[in-house]
Write a protein that holds these residues in place. Structure first.
Motif, PDB file in Angstrom:
ATOM      1  N   ARG A 243       0.820  -1.204   0.000  1.00 26.81           N
ATOM      2  CA  ARG A 243       0.000   0.000   0.000  1.00 26.81           C
ATOM      3  C   ARG A 243       0.855   1.255   0.000  1.00 26.81           C
ATOM      4  NH1 ARG A 243      -5.385  -0.611   0.993  1.00 26.81           N
ATOM      5  NH2 ARG A 243      -5.566   1.450   1.875  1.00 26.81           N
ATOM      6  N   GLU A 265      -0.057   5.806  -0.492  1.00 26.32           N
ATOM      7  CA  GLU A 265      -1.345   5.750  -1.177  1.00 26.32           C
ATOM      8  C   GLU A 265      -2.363   6.814  -0.768  1.00 26.32           C
ATOM      9  OE1 GLU A 265      -2.921   1.821  -1.380  1.00 26.32           O
ATOM     10  OE2 GLU A 265      -4.966   2.527  -1.359  1.00 26.32           O
ATOM     11  N   ARG A 302      -9.844   7.456   1.386  1.00 23.96           N
ATOM     12  CA  ARG A 302      -9.559   6.020   1.461  1.00 23.96           C
ATOM     13  C   ARG A 302     -10.720   5.174   0.947  1.00 23.96           C
ATOM     14  NH1 ARG A 302      -6.728   2.514   6.131  1.00 23.96           N
ATOM     15  NH2 ARG A 302      -4.982   3.512   5.066  1.00 23.96           N
ATOM     16  N   THR A 304     -11.772   0.899  -0.407  1.00 23.42           N
ATOM     17  CA  THR A 304     -11.579  -0.480   0.060  1.00 23.42           C
ATOM     18  C   THR A 304     -10.319  -1.113  -0.522  1.00 23.42           C
ATOM     19  OG1 THR A 304     -12.998  -1.269  -1.740  1.00 23.42           O
ATOM     20  CG2 THR A 304     -14.042  -0.853   0.394  1.00 23.42           C
ATOM     21  N   ASN A 305      -9.783  -0.499  -1.586  1.00 27.44           N
ATOM     22  CA  ASN A 305      -8.549  -0.973  -2.184  1.00 27.44           C
ATOM     23  C   ASN A 305      -7.854   0.206  -2.856  1.00 27.44           C
ATOM     24  OD1 ASN A 305      -9.776  -0.642  -4.855  1.00 27.44           O
ATOM     25  ND2 ASN A 305     -10.839  -2.581  -4.458  1.00 27.44           N
ATOM     26  N   ARG A 306      -6.671  -0.049  -3.392  1.00 28.15           N
ATOM     27  CA  ARG A 306      -5.883   1.034  -3.994  1.00 28.15           C
ATOM     28  C   ARG A 306      -6.610   1.676  -5.170  1.00 28.15           C
ATOM     29  NH1 ARG A 306       0.316   0.122  -5.463  1.00 28.15           N
ATOM     30  NH2 ARG A 306       0.457   0.525  -3.221  1.00 28.15           N
ATOM     31  N   LYS A 307      -7.214   0.864  -6.011  1.00 31.18           N
ATOM     32  CA  LYS A 307      -7.912   1.397  -7.181  1.00 31.18           C
ATOM     33  C   LYS A 307      -9.014   2.365  -6.770  1.00 31.18           C
ATOM     34  CE  LYS A 307     -10.337  -0.081 -11.378  1.00 31.18           C
ATOM     35  NZ  LYS A 307     -10.817  -1.260 -12.169  1.00 31.18           N
ATOM     36  N   GLU A 308      -9.799   1.987  -5.775  1.00 33.03           N
ATOM     37  CA  GLU A 308     -10.879   2.859  -5.326  1.00 33.03           C
ATOM     38  C   GLU A 308     -10.331   4.119  -4.662  1.00 33.03           C
ATOM     39  OE1 GLU A 308     -14.828   2.892  -2.413  1.00 33.03           O
ATOM     40  OE2 GLU A 308     -13.692   1.029  -2.714  1.00 33.03           O
ATOM     41  N   THR A 309      -9.252   3.986  -3.900  1.00 35.21           N
ATOM     42  CA  THR A 309      -8.645   5.161  -3.279  1.00 35.21           C
ATOM     43  C   THR A 309      -8.193   6.153  -4.336  1.00 35.21           C
ATOM     44  OG1 THR A 309      -7.913   3.915  -1.331  1.00 35.21           O
ATOM     45  CG2 THR A 309      -6.758   5.974  -1.802  1.00 35.21           C
ATOM     46  N   SER A 420      -2.221   1.669   6.354  1.00 31.01           N
ATOM     47  CA  SER A 420      -2.065   2.342   5.076  1.00 31.01           C
ATOM     48  C   SER A 420      -0.649   2.250   4.529  1.00 31.01           C
ATOM     49  CB  SER A 420      -2.439   3.832   5.213  1.00 31.01           C
ATOM     50  OG  SER A 420      -1.525   4.477   6.077  1.00 31.01           O
TER      51      SER A 420
END
Length: 426
Positions: A243, A265, A302, A304-309, A420
């Motif tokens: 992350r 992230e 933030r 639920t995952n990197r893509k969504e962040t 994180s």
């Protein structure tokens, strides 16, 4: 003031035979930070000793064929630390080179970091007055760093330590870079510069000269090459830093922007995510994220995952719930997605949230919001740590590492990470 600049101070070479290393404070992607001191010295001050595995650096170099970029990054960070003469930034207290590890020592901060301090609060959040103090010092620290042509690129609470006097110290310049063709719009006031130079170590004018000692030629060649590491940094694998975002493109030293994909992230600016090139403005975005977290106890984008962040960073506005205040207005303006419209340092310092702040006197505040408890530093029993064996055991082969994780943590390691940012910790 010129005579202060002209004075030289040799950065000492550290040797394990002269050091008392008592405990591990935390680990990062390449190394471990230890609590250490030289008992032979009169003051025997505690130091934060960052030690990096040569084997791991060389293994990464072979995997990505980066021709020494990992060595350049270590050297670059040490050279950046040599430049600092400011009460809110670390002093380079010594460098370490052995056959197995490389590293350096800086001042130890016994107050932990802002994230740990925030979690001690009743509601896991700071009051506006406390935020104002830490925000003002962060602005001053970033202003000074920017005046040297350095973009920090990894501002987060875990990298903001609390010194024994309650003032902050900005640490971990592993992801910083130099943008040679652009300067920020302002630089620290003469009063702040005089204060910084009078209190802290003077710049070593010989820091870029080639050492005569050739024992570790491969490492020293990069340390003295005058080439910043960004020219050949390569993308790290997601498995190494799940992350934390590392360099995925080389820096463009001939322009006033960097095209690297780098940062942590939750705190990276939209222009980094979009890959449009970035400059000093990314640090002011990260400041907005840090202030939001200090106020609300969580980061603003933030997922639920990197893509969504990353999607939220690019498209969503921060949820600034509550009554309209100067602090919320400042956060909103710092979290402006267009870097051309984002606030810069002079506008930040004039904002209503800092109304009444005497910037030249911030460092003179005798009673900051939190003073660390004094007392004997935490020790790993009475046993002195064998640093090289410790680091070698921790950074073994990937198969051994997986087996090690299944069997539990390495004895003596004090984790200092967050959800994180599991691996990128100073």
């Amino acid at each position: 003031m010129n005579h202060v600049r002209d004075q030289q101070q040799e950065i000492p070479q550290l040797h394990f035979g002269n050091l008392e290393v008592v405990t591990a404070l935390g680990r990062g992607a390449k190394g471990v930070v230890f609590l250490a001191r030289n008992p032979a010295e009169d003051d025997a001050e505690w130091l934060a000793l960052k030690v990096i595995s040569r084997e791991l650096i060389e293994r990464k170099a072979k995997i990505v064929n980066n021709d020494g970029a990992e060595y350049r990054r270590v050297c670059f960070e040490r050279e950046v630390l040599r430049l600092f003469r400011h009460p809110l930034l670390p002093r380079l207290r010594g460098v370490l080179d052995t056959q197995k590890v490389v590293g350096y020592a800086i001042d130890y901060c016994n107050g932990r970091d802002l994230n740990a301090l925030r979690k001690k609060q009743t509601e896991k959040m700071f009051s506006d007055d406390v935020i104002r103090f830490y925000a003002a010092e962060l602005v001053m620290a970033l202003e000074y760093v920017h005046s040297l042509g350095i973009v920090y690129r990894d501002l987060k609470p875990e990298n903001v330590m609390v010194q024994h006097n309650g003032h902050i110290m900005l640490v971990d310049f592993d992801l910083s870079t130099r943008l040679s063709q652009k300067s920020p719009k302002s630089s620290p006031s003469p009063a702040s510069e005089v204060l910084a130079e009078s209190k802290f170590v003077k710049e070593d004018k010989n820091s870029k000269k080639i050492r005569k000692k050739k024992r570790f030629f491969h490492f020293h060649r990069f340390c003295n090459s005058g080439v910043s590491p960004e020219e050949s940094d390569q993308q790290a694998t997601a498995k190494e830093e799940p992350r934390s975002v590392r360099e995925s493109e080389s820096e463009s030293e001939s322009s006033e922007k960097s095209n690297s994909f780098v940062g942590t992230e939750d705190y990276v600016a939209p222009e980094i995510v979009a890959g449009k090139g970035h400059d000093f403005a990314v640090d002011w975005w990260s400041l907005g994220v840090v202030l939001y977290e200090m106020l609300y106890g969580t980061t603003p984008f933030r997922g639920t995952n990197r893509k969504e962040t990353f999607y939220r960073i690019l498209t969503k506005s921060p949820d600034l719930c509550g009554e309209a205040t100067a602090l919320r207005d400042l956060i909103r303006k710092l979290l402006e997605k267009d870097p051309r419209k984002r606030m810069e340092v002079e506008e930040i310092k004039r904002h209503d949230f800092f109304k009444g702040i005497e910037w030249d006197m911030v460092l003179e505040i005798p009673r900051p919001p939190s003073l660390p408890e004094t007392g004997e530093e935490e020790r790993n029993g009475d046993k002195i740590i064998d640093v090289e064996s410790f680091v070698e055991h921790l950074f073994c082969s990937e198969i051994e590492k997986k087996n090690q994780i299944k069997g539990g943590e390495v004895k003596g390691l004090i984790p200092n990470n967050t959800e994180s940012d599991i691996f990128h910790v100073f």
